[in-house]
Design a protein around this motif. Structure first.
Motif, short mmCIF file in Angstrom:
data_model
loop_
_atom_site.label_atom_id
_atom_site.label_comp_id
_atom_site.label_asym_id
_atom_site.label_seq_id
_atom_site.Cartn_x
_atom_site.Cartn_y
_atom_site.Cartn_z
N ASP A 70 0.85 -1.18 0.00
CA ASP A 70 0.00 0.00 0.00
C ASP A 70 0.89 1.23 0.00
O ASP A 70 1.85 1.31 0.78
CB ASP A 70 -0.91 0.01 1.24
N VAL A 71 0.55 2.19 -0.87
CA VAL A 71 1.34 3.42 -0.98
C VAL A 71 0.41 4.62 -0.92
O VAL A 71 -0.76 4.53 -1.26
CB VAL A 71 2.17 3.46 -2.29
N GLU A 72 0.99 5.75 -0.49
CA GLU A 72 0.24 7.01 -0.54
C GLU A 72 0.63 7.71 -1.83
O GLU A 72 1.80 7.99 -2.09
CB GLU A 72 0.57 7.90 0.64
N PHE A 87 5.03 7.93 -5.93
CA PHE A 87 4.85 7.77 -4.50
C PHE A 87 6.22 7.69 -3.83
O PHE A 87 7.21 7.35 -4.46
CB PHE A 87 4.01 6.53 -4.18
N VAL A 89 8.84 6.17 -0.91
CA VAL A 89 9.09 4.97 -0.10
C VAL A 89 10.01 5.37 1.04
O VAL A 89 10.78 6.32 0.93
CB VAL A 89 9.70 3.81 -0.92
N ASP A 90 9.92 4.65 2.13
CA ASP A 90 10.70 4.99 3.33
C ASP A 90 12.15 4.55 3.20
O ASP A 90 12.61 3.63 3.88
CB ASP A 90 10.06 4.37 4.57
N MET A 136 -4.69 6.45 -0.80
CA MET A 136 -3.91 5.21 -0.68
C MET A 136 -4.22 4.33 -1.89
O MET A 136 -5.34 4.33 -2.39
CB MET A 136 -4.25 4.47 0.62
N ARG A 138 -3.27 0.31 -3.44
CA ARG A 138 -2.62 -1.00 -3.31
C ARG A 138 -2.02 -1.35 -4.67
O ARG A 138 -2.70 -1.36 -5.69
CB ARG A 138 -3.60 -2.07 -2.89
#
Length: 169
Positions: A70-72, A87, A89-90, A136, A138
């Protein structure tokens, strides 16, 4: 062939992030993703992981089951037959001297989300996606298509040509 070439081939460009290969998985951006035993690198340890935008799909429209996340959604570029979903990513963006020239070409796009210190990924998805900025989404990702590069030298970690299995077209 190597990280420098990978940064130039394809449009949009390959998504690159540092990861760790261990125990049949790759750990990147706070995620632990299982790898296909036939396609993972022979060695474990730190690596740069490359994921092509076309190896993502809006999970609602994915034809085959893949690993999902899942991404914002930060940005959606609607391009008719497809959409590009951008999007974060961390993980920190890959900063290699060899890649600076490749990123200079995309500097204008980077300014859009310049305050975010995380790596920005692009997914090429079906135009029917309901993705909207701030929502959000998926995504299904084909982890069997990941590319791996030595984090120090940028060399591809793919098996030498003689050891690769031929894939059906």
């Amino acid at each position: 062939a190597n990280l420098f070439v990978a940064a130039f081939i394809g449009s949009p460009a390959m998504n690159l992030v540092e990861g760790t290969i261990a125990d049949g998985h790759v750990e990147l951006a706070g995620l632990r993703i299982p790898l296909d035993p036939k396609k993972r690198p022979a060695r474990s340890g730190r690596a740069i992981v490359g994921i092509r935008p076309e190896d993502f799909e809006d999970a609602r429209y994915a034809e085959t089951g893949g690993w999902e996340l899942d991404v914002e959604v930060a940005v959606v570029e609607e391009l008719g037959a497809e959409a590009h979903v951008i999007f974060a990513v961390d993980a920190a963006p890959v900063e290699a001297e060899d890649l600076r020239a490749a990123h200079d070409d995309h500097e204008a796009d980077s300014r859009l989300l310049a305050d975010d210190q995380r790596a920005l990924f692009t997914a090429r998805v079906d135009a029917r996606t309901a993705a909207r900025p701030g929502s959000m989404l998926r995504l299904s990702v084909n982890s069997g298509a990941f590319h791996f590069f030595d984090a120090e030298t940028g060399a591809s970690l793919a098996a030498p040509a003689g050891e690769r299995e031929l894939q059906p077209v």
